[in-house]
Every structure is written in structure tokens, then in C-alpha cells.
Design an enzyme around this catalytic site. Structure first.
Site, PDB file in Angstrom:
ATOM      1  N   LYS A  50       0.773  -1.035  -0.038  1.00  0.00           N
ATOM      2  CA  LYS A  50       0.093  -0.019   0.125  1.00  0.00           C
ATOM      3  C   LYS A  50       0.802   1.355   0.074  1.00  0.00           C
ATOM      4  O   LYS A  50       0.506   2.397  -0.380  1.00  0.00           O
ATOM      5  CB  LYS A  50      -0.824  -0.138   1.121  1.00  0.00           C
ATOM      6  CG  LYS A  50      -2.426  -0.474   0.799  1.00  0.00           C
ATOM      7  CD  LYS A  50      -2.509  -1.976   0.786  1.00  0.00           C
ATOM      8  CE  LYS A  50      -2.508  -2.370  -0.513  1.00  0.00           C
ATOM      9  NZ  LYS A  50      -2.489  -4.155  -0.280  1.00  0.00           N
ATOM     10  N   HIS A 443     -21.772  16.669   0.843  1.00  0.00           N
ATOM     11  CA  HIS A 443     -21.671  16.881  -0.168  1.00  0.00           C
ATOM     12  C   HIS A 443     -20.700  17.969  -0.531  1.00  0.00           C
ATOM     13  O   HIS A 443     -20.372  18.931   0.275  1.00  0.00           O
ATOM     14  CB  HIS A 443     -22.858  17.588  -1.085  1.00  0.00           C
ATOM     15  CG  HIS A 443     -22.670  18.198  -2.229  1.00  0.00           C
ATOM     16  ND1 HIS A 443     -22.669  17.370  -3.413  1.00  0.00           N
ATOM     17  CD2 HIS A 443     -22.627  19.437  -2.997  1.00  0.00           C
ATOM     18  CE1 HIS A 443     -22.619  17.922  -4.628  1.00  0.00           C
ATOM     19  NE2 HIS A 443     -22.405  19.280  -4.230  1.00  0.00           N
TER      20      HIS A 443
HETATM   21  C1  LIG Z   1       1.435  -9.032  -1.322  1.00  0.00           C
HETATM   22  C2  LIG Z   1       0.334  -9.363  -0.451  1.00  0.00           C
HETATM   23  C3  LIG Z   1      -0.637  -7.973  -0.125  1.00  0.00           C
HETATM   24  C4  LIG Z   1      -1.584  -8.009   0.840  1.00  0.00           C
HETATM   25  N1  LIG Z   1      -2.432  -7.002   0.855  1.00  0.00           N
HETATM   26  C5  LIG Z   1      -3.426  -7.363   1.715  1.00  0.00           C
HETATM   27  C6  LIG Z   1      -4.073  -5.989   2.004  1.00  0.00           C
HETATM   28  O1  LIG Z   1      -4.055  -4.915   1.496  1.00  0.00           O
HETATM   29  N2  LIG Z   1      -5.330  -6.221   3.002  1.00  0.00           N
HETATM   30  C7  LIG Z   1      -5.595  -7.324   3.568  1.00  0.00           C
HETATM   31  O2  LIG Z   1      -6.510  -7.579   4.169  1.00  0.00           O
HETATM   32  N3  LIG Z   1      -4.810  -8.647   3.102  1.00  0.00           N
HETATM   33  C8  LIG Z   1      -3.653  -8.308   2.510  1.00  0.00           C
HETATM   34  N4  LIG Z   1      -2.810  -9.438   2.216  1.00  0.00           N
HETATM   35  C9  LIG Z   1      -3.176 -10.770   2.881  1.00  0.00           C
HETATM   36  C10 LIG Z   1      -2.848 -10.722   4.576  1.00  0.00           C
HETATM   37  O3  LIG Z   1      -1.223 -10.197   4.437  1.00  0.00           O
HETATM   38  C11 LIG Z   1      -2.945 -12.126   5.297  1.00  0.00           C
HETATM   39  O4  LIG Z   1      -4.436 -12.308   5.072  1.00  0.00           O
HETATM   40  C12 LIG Z   1      -2.411 -11.623   6.595  1.00  0.00           C
HETATM   41  O5  LIG Z   1      -1.295 -11.442   6.733  1.00  0.00           O
HETATM   42  C13 LIG Z   1      -2.890 -12.927   7.261  1.00  0.00           C
HETATM   43  O6  LIG Z   1      -2.572 -12.756   8.522  1.00  0.00           O
HETATM   44  P1  LIG Z   1      -2.230 -13.961   9.719  1.00  0.00           P
HETATM   45  O7  LIG Z   1      -2.084 -13.509  11.101  1.00  0.00           O
HETATM   46  O8  LIG Z   1      -3.025 -15.169   9.065  1.00  0.00           O
HETATM   47  O9  LIG Z   1      -0.625 -14.652   9.109  1.00  0.00           O
HETATM   48  P2  LIG Z   1       0.548 -13.781   8.915  1.00  0.00           P
HETATM   49  O10 LIG Z   1       0.465 -12.336   8.583  1.00  0.00           O
HETATM   50  O11 LIG Z   1       0.990 -14.643   7.631  1.00  0.00           O
HETATM   51  O12 LIG Z   1       1.737 -14.037  10.057  1.00  0.00           O
HETATM   52  C14 LIG Z   1       1.893 -15.141  10.335  1.00  0.00           C
HETATM   53  C15 LIG Z   1       3.295 -15.225  11.477  1.00  0.00           C
HETATM   54  O13 LIG Z   1       3.357 -16.402  11.942  1.00  0.00           O
HETATM   55  C16 LIG Z   1       4.634 -16.785  11.939  1.00  0.00           C
HETATM   56  N5  LIG Z   1       4.885 -18.075  11.989  1.00  0.00           N
HETATM   57  C17 LIG Z   1       4.758 -19.056  10.972  1.00  0.00           C
HETATM   58  N6  LIG Z   1       4.945 -20.372  11.649  1.00  0.00           N
HETATM   59  C18 LIG Z   1       5.369 -20.236  12.899  1.00  0.00           C
HETATM   60  C19 LIG Z   1       5.779 -21.102  13.700  1.00  0.00           C
HETATM   61  N7  LIG Z   1       5.699 -22.117  13.646  1.00  0.00           N
HETATM   62  N8  LIG Z   1       6.215 -20.517  15.059  1.00  0.00           N
HETATM   63  C20 LIG Z   1       6.489 -19.320  15.150  1.00  0.00           C
HETATM   64  N9  LIG Z   1       5.767 -18.479  14.223  1.00  0.00           N
HETATM   65  C21 LIG Z   1       5.465 -18.899  13.241  1.00  0.00           C
HETATM   66  C22 LIG Z   1       5.228 -15.890  10.727  1.00  0.00           C
HETATM   67  O14 LIG Z   1       6.769 -15.688  10.680  1.00  0.00           O
HETATM   68  C23 LIG Z   1       4.339 -14.842  10.555  1.00  0.00           C
HETATM   69  O15 LIG Z   1       5.042 -13.482  11.227  1.00  0.00           O
HETATM   70  C24 LIG Z   1      -1.695  -9.303   1.337  1.00  0.00           C
HETATM   71  C25 LIG Z   1      -1.016 -10.483   1.110  1.00  0.00           C
HETATM   72  C26 LIG Z   1       0.237 -10.185   0.163  1.00  0.00           C
HETATM   73  C27 LIG Z   1       0.998 -11.370   0.111  1.00  0.00           C
END
Ligand SMILES: Cc1cc2nc3c(=O)[nH]c(=O)nc-3n(C[C@H](O)[C@H](O)[C@H](O)COP(=O)(O)OP(=O)(O)OC[C@H]3O[C@@H](n4cnc5c(N)ncnc54)[C@H](O)[C@@H]3O)c2cc1C
Length: 464
Positions: A50, A443
Site C-alpha cells: 500500500k 456533499h
Molecule cells: C503482497 C500481499 C499484499 C496483501 N495485501 C493485503 C491487504 O491490503 N489487505 C488485506 O486485508 N490483506 C492483504 N494481504 C493478505 C494478508 O497479508 C494476510 O491475509 C494476513 O497477513 C494473514 O494474517 P495471519 O495473521 O493469518 O498470518 P501472517 O500475517 O502470515 O503471519 C503469520 C506469522 O506467523 C509466523 N509463524 C509461522 N509459523 C510459525 C511457527 N511455527 N512458529 C512461530 N511463528 C510462526 C510467521 O513468521 C508470521 O510472522 C496481502 C498479502 C500479500 C502477500
């Protein structure tokens, strides 16, 4: 060591769940394998993209500002500086999460978390393995980019979201496989900075989860911007040449074609990070890596919740992950909580033009047998859109004829990702079409387009 709640993963699902559980008086620990808190969203997802999209928009506006009498001489951009600024924003917000953890007395346990079963979790940080006990565990391990079979990342040329965000300059040409949100956002960014961009999408239309008319409008807008798009295209082979990449594909007419580009972005979906987290020590059976949960985010293993990108059948979005985290935290703390209504979960794609949507598409509403009424209001008739020079796109309302129930709202055009919030609030508070028609909109604003789109359901649009 023991906790009331142990969260594995500090993305928008995990860190939000941790804070809420701490607010409910729980002793909370968060296991994170990366050096920084914040997950995909903060480091290689939502926030850095973003930031770049914002700079791309600023640059495009400057390029076209002579139309309104603002003249720049020798306009150019410094991509290295933009990258630095983007990284500063990411770092600032990662520090912000650390501070929030301190404020709420949440312990950050660096290392890789693995379920051992029966409320035990192993945290391995490279030097040692610790065993931790927790009454409840929230799995929030997120996802990583899926690659095509036999394709490996080459940080110079074959990129995922991680490598592309680390590029030092804008490539002359960029091929993008996949026209979902990630693919079209990166295509949009680098087209603004002058790259020749070509998108290959296997399905018949880009952003396939959106309403069909939104996909058609995006196709038109991207073509106008000079972004080439091949839909119905099947990628056959990717070759990493010395000076770039060749992508062989079968086009929708069945003819073989070869696309050459300096760099390739693979944006074909996200793989849940559940492979090595010890599911085999629990009752949880993942389906292609995704974990099934009930309405309170409970998995098949007692005391273990799953939220975010690893959850089966829910959108992989940051705000969805956060809300799932809040539901899990409330449930484990015994607070009143309702399951999420995913039909009220907004989608937001921040390319130019932006797309914001919520609820059923027209096709889905018809398929479900509703007596569907449609209204489509173009931004061309909205005075604020004229002022900001962004006339493309529309607000489309999908409603049920019988009671005026709002079934879905689909916006493509200026500020669509912010504008959609009104439709989400309307739907979540069970407002009808009439309630939005009666709501006074300031508006001149882009939000007036929403009101006139709702007026259109009863043939009462004013400004068109
Ligand atoms: C390029 C891109 C742009 C995006 N833009 C948007 C957007 O604008 N708006 C939006 O809503 N969504 C967006 N998304 C999607 C969004 O990033 C994800 O849906 C969101 O990050 C998911 O959150 P989460 O908490 O499930 O996992 P994540 O954000 O993936 O975090 C998971 C965390 O868990 C940690 N982890 C994993 N396994 C382990 C383990 N075994 N032990 C310890 N730590 C671990 C990882 O290191 C990571 O820090 C985008 C995704 C991408 C790739």
C-alpha cells in the site's frame, strides 16, 4: 513456563488476538519465528504494497497534473528512496507492535512453535528447545506464496511478493502470473512507474472472486493503462534466461505463445504454514494445509484455536484474520461472542482503479434464488469524482426486491477500499436499501455515489 494463552504467529491474526486476550486479563505469550513482529501483512504484504501503491498514485497524479494547471519540470522518481520510506514505515509499525506487547504485558517468545499435544508447545529458537504449557493455544501461522510445480524462486528474476518488494529498481518489463489481488496490485504499481506489464491468468477473468462487471471494468481500465492481460491462459513452462525470463503459455484461443520479460512475479495463491507445526500430535486433520474450525475458531483439538490465512474456506485477508483473533480471544475468555458472518467481510484490492466489495455478487445472489434488483451508478456523474479527476468505475448494489435487503455492494473506482466501509456497516446493522437512501451524505463526496446507487434500486437516482 506456562500461560493462559499462547499464540503462535504475530501477524494481524496473532497479535490482535494476543492483545485482546491480555485485555481480558489472561497471561499471554506470542511465539514468532521471524526477527520482527507483524507477519506477512506488515513485512511483505498489505503495508509495503500500500505504501508503494500510494507513491505510484502520487506519481501518476503529478504526471497528469498539467491538466489542472500544476506544472512540474523534469518530473522523475527515485525508487530507492521510495523503498527506503516503505521500509521505514514497516519498521515503525513493527516497533509499534512491540510497544503494544509491552503495554499489555504480553511476552514475545522468539522461535518456531510446534504443538506437542495436551496443551504443550515446543519453542525452538535455534539454540534451545523449550517446552511450554498453555491452557489455550491460538494457531496464527499465516501463509506463504504458492509457486507453480517445478518452479523455484530466483531472487533476481523469478519473484514472489517477498523478492519483488526488495527490488532496488523498477524493471523494464514485468510478467505476472495470477490476476488475484496480489497480482493486480503489483501490476498496477510497476505500470505506474513505467514498466511494460503483462498478466497471465488461467481463469476467464481477473479478480475472479469479484462481481463479473467489476472484473470487466478492471480489464478495461488496465488495458487503457497499457497493462496487457491474457485470461484463460495456461502457463506451460518458465525459463530463467540470463537476461530475463521466458514464459511459454497456451492462450485462450489454444495457440502457444512466449512472453519475455525482465522479471516474473508468481502470484498464484497462498499456501498455509501448517506443515511443521505438530498437527500430527493433535486431533487436527488439515485439508491441503487448511484447518477446519467452528464459528468460534475452535479446531478439532480441545483448547486449540486457528485463525487467519490457515483457516479453511475463509478469505485470506488481514482484517479477517484480526476479527477471527478477536472471536477466538473472546471465546477462550468466556466473553459473549458471535460467530463471524463472512458475507459481511469486505474485500479490498488497492490497484488503480481500486476495488471494494462486500456480500453476494449478482451471479451468486441469483444462484441463491433471490428476487434480485440491481442498481449501477457510475462515478462519471459524481461531482467529487470530477474534482479528483477519477471518473472511471461504478457502485453496484445487489438487493432483494421483496424487503429491500442489501445483499451485496461492489465498488470499482476512486477510494473504493475506504468507501466500502459504509456498505459493510449498513449490512452488519441490517440496514435496508431505504435506510441508506435516507442517510444524509456530505456533499461533495465520493460517498454520494453510494447513496445514488441505492436510490437506483427504486429508479430514484438523482444525479444520472
Ligand atoms: C503482497 C500481499 C499484499 C496483501 N495485501 C493485503 C491487504 O491490503 N489487505 C488485506 O486485508 N490483506 C492483504 N494481504 C493478505 C494478508 O497479508 C494476510 O491475509 C494476513 O497477513 C494473514 O494474517 P495471519 O495473521 O493469518 O498470518 P501472517 O500475517 O502470515 O503471519 C503469520 C506469522 O506467523 C509466523 N509463524 C509461522 N509459523 C510459525 C511457527 N511455527 N512458529 C512461530 N511463528 C510462526 C510467521 O513468521 C508470521 O510472522 C496481502 C498479502 C500479500 C502477500
Amino acid at each position: 513456563m506456562s500461560y493462559d494463552v499462547l499464540v503462535i504467529g504475530s501477524g494481524p491474526g496473532g497479535y490482535v488476538a494476543a492483545i485482546r486476550a491480555a485485555q481480558y486479563g489472561k497471561k499471554v505469550g506470542v511465539v514468532e519465528k521471524d526477527a520482527k513482529l507483524g507477519g506477512t501483512c506488515l513485512h511483505v504484504g498489505c503495508i509495503p504494497t500500500k505504501a508503494l501503491l500510494h507513491y505510484a498514485e502520487m506519481y501518476e497524479q503529478a504526471l497528469h497534473s498539467a491538466d489542472v494547471g500544476i506544472l512540474y519540470e523534469g518530473l522523475s522518481f527515485d525508487y530507492a528512496k521510495m523503498k527506503k520510506r516503505k521500509n521505514e514505515i514497516v519498521a515503525k509499525h513493527a516497533r509499534g507492535i512491540e510497544q503494544l506487547f509491552k503495554k499489555h504485558k504480553i511476552e514475545w517468545l522468539p522461535g518456531f512453535g510446534k504443538l506437542l499435544g495436551k496443551g504443550k508447545i515446543e519453542v525452538a529458537d535455534g539454540k534451545e528447545k523449550r517446552q511450554i504449557a498453555s491452557k489455550s493455544t491460538i494457531l496464527a501461522t499465516g501463509s506463504e506464496a504458492r509457486l507453480l510445480p517445478d518452479l523455484e524462486v530466483d531472487p533476481k528474476r523469478i519473484l514472489t511478493n517477498v523478492e519483488i518488494l526488495d527490488m532496488d529498481s523498477v524493471p523494464k518489463s514485468l510478467a505476472v502470473i495470477g490476476a488475484g489481488a496480489v497480482g493486480v496490485e503489483f501490476a498496477s504499481i510497476y505500470r505506474s512507474f513505467g514498466a511494460e506489464v503483462t498478466i497471465l491468468e488461467m481463469l476467464p477473468r481477473p479478480v475472479p472472486v469479484e462481481d463479473e462487471e467489476v472484473s470487466a471494468e478492471l480489464t478495461r481500465a488496465f488495458r487503457k493503462r497499457g497493462i496487457q492481460m491474457h485470461t484463460g491462459a495456461k502457463v506451460e513452462k518458465v525459463s530463467d534466461d540470463k537476461d530475463g525470463v521466458s514464459v511459454e503459455f497456451t492462450a485462450s484461443d489454444g495457440k502457444k505463445q512466449t512472453l519475455k520479460a525482465e522479471k516474473l512475479l508468481v502470484a498464484v495463491g497462498r499456501k498455509p504454514n501448517t506443515e511443521s507445526i505438530g498437527l500430527e500430535n493433535t486431533a487436527i486433520k488439515a485439508d491441503r494445509g487448511f484447518i477446519a474450525v467452528d464459528g468460534f475458531m475452535r479446531t478439532a483439538e480441545a483448547g486449540v484455536y486457528a485463525i487467519g490465512d490457515i483457516v479453511a474456506g475463509t478469505p485470506q485477508l488481514a482484517h479477517t484474520a484480526s476479527m477471527e483473533g478477536l472471536v477466538a480471544a473472546a471465546h477462550l475468555a468466556g466473553k459473549p461472542v458471535e460467530p463471524i458472518n463472512y458475507l459481511q467481510n469486505p474485500g479490498a484490492t488497492y490497484c488503480e482503479p481500486q476495488i471494494g466489495s462486500v456480500g453476494l455478487t449478482e451471479a451468486a445472489a441469483r444462484q441463491k434464488g433471490f428476487d434480485v434488483k440491481i442498481s449501477k451508478y457510475s462515478f462519471a456523474a459524481n461531482s467529487k469524482a470530477t474534482i479528483v479527476g477519477s471518473h472511471g468505475g461504478f457502485v453496484k448494489v445487489v438487493a432483494d426486491a421483496k424487503y429491500g435487503e442489501i445483499l451485496g455492494v461492489h465498488i470499482i473506482g476512486p477510494n473504493a477500499c475506504d468507501l466500502i466501509a459504509e456498505a459493510v456497516v449498513a449490512m452488519s446493522s441490517e440496514a435496508t436499501v431505504e435506510s441508506v437512501m435516507r442517510t444524509i451524505h456530505a456533499h461533495p463526496t465520493l460517498a454520494e455515489a453510494i447513496q445514488d446507487a441505492f436510490n437506483g434500486i427504486y429508479g430514484l437516482t438523482i444525479n444520472a
